[in-house]
Scaffold this active site. Sequence first.
Site, PDB file in Angstrom:
ATOM      1  N   LYS A 283       1.165  -1.043   0.331  1.00 45.85           N
ATOM      2  CA  LYS A 283       0.131  -0.314   0.019  1.00 45.85           C
ATOM      3  C   LYS A 283       0.629   1.523  -0.128  1.00 45.85           C
ATOM      4  O   LYS A 283      -0.135   2.629  -0.299  1.00 45.85           O
ATOM      5  CB  LYS A 283      -0.807  -0.177   1.168  1.00 45.85           C
ATOM      6  CG  LYS A 283      -2.303  -0.388   0.631  1.00 45.85           C
ATOM      7  CD  LYS A 283      -3.046  -0.964   2.099  1.00 45.85           C
ATOM      8  CE  LYS A 283      -4.278  -2.534   2.341  1.00 45.85           C
ATOM      9  NZ  LYS A 283      -4.626  -2.836   3.027  1.00 45.85           N
TER      10      LYS A 283
HETATM   11  N1  GLU Z   1      -8.053  -7.928   5.207  1.00 49.00           N
HETATM   12  C1  GLU Z   1      -6.695  -9.179   5.232  1.00 49.00           C
HETATM   13  C2  GLU Z   1      -5.959  -8.918   3.638  1.00 49.00           C
HETATM   14  O1  GLU Z   1      -6.139  -7.045   3.296  1.00 49.00           O
HETATM   15  C3  GLU Z   1      -7.411  -9.882   3.931  1.00 49.00           C
HETATM   16  C4  GLU Z   1      -6.578 -10.788   4.141  1.00 49.00           C
HETATM   17  C5  GLU Z   1      -7.557 -12.386   3.167  1.00 49.00           C
HETATM   18  O2  GLU Z   1      -7.829 -12.662   2.437  1.00 49.00           O
HETATM   19  O3  GLU Z   1      -8.459 -13.421   4.740  1.00 49.00           O
HETATM   20  O4  GLU Z   1      -4.130  -8.709   3.767  1.00 49.00           O
END
Ligand code: GLU
Length: 313
Positions: A283
């Site tokens: 990010k």
């Molecule tokens: N919120 C997690 C991420 O953005 C999700 C990961 C998942 O797919 O479980 O990495």
Amino acid sequence: MANPTPALPANPPAPLPPPAPYRGRLAPSPTGLLHLGHARTFWIAQERARAHAGSLVLRSEDLDAARCRDEFVQAMLEDLKWFGFQWQEGPDCGGPFGPYAQSARQNLYRAAFNHLRAGGFIYPCTCSRKDILSAARAPHAEDEHEPIYPGTCRPLGASHAQPAPNSPPATPSRPAGHRINWRFRVPDGEVIFFMDQNLGAQQFVAGRDFGDFVVWRHAEVPSYQLACVVDDAAMRITEVVRGADLLLSTARQLLLYRALEWLPPRFYHCPLLTDSTGARLAKRHDATSLRRLREAGQSPACLRAHWRVERAY
Ligand code: GLU
């Protein structure tokens, strides 16, 4: 002479139930702008949901109050729509398994926490991150974010801290002066095996490849591992499509499914997208964010054409 047709048993076995309709999910964390790496993994998730005539759920994984921001939630919705994603349930359109933001699902996480605690699967840990880093068995640390827990607070033998002698409270507590995280005690030496729908057979050894992991943090917040399992189960997700950086998380989560007595979904791990130097997109790499690419006049179709997907999905 032909053999006579065997007689049917008096009580033939019941036919298998029809398979559950495919339900996939996109689970971004609104801690920054989504980038091309997210888009590729999510695109595979969307394609798989479509190929199975299933539905796609958008879930905002916004538990990290210090890093999640409303502006990123808005950007996430806009950027996903711009790229061509369409979901049938989500924070913007609702659905039968809502709410679709983790910050509004605390009661479900707490119930799962209580179940794990009642079953003796977790224990309170007062170690700070610094304690763990200095005591971790460095050669086996699996990644920079979660070194293998050295077991300091594991309730085993005299040298380990014991849980409070009195009957434990029904919810996580924070005694004065101590920050308590709750850890899942992994079955040391057990091989956690699963058949990945993309990468094939996967196996990890509990206690060697990953250690006792946090399920509940001192600030009354469930960990990603717990919240993700609770939500994927509650939202009836049948296949989790995620990046290959989360293979070890999948192994941890399989232990949670077992402890909670829930059936796990299938898993499909995607190779990670890297930049021209081979580094993983993150990010913080603003230049590959969907927002900047859109502002620079790129089209989603062209961006997709550049993806090198090694295997058909
Ligand atoms: N919120 C997690 C991420 O953005 C999700 C990961 C998942 O797919 O479980 O990495």
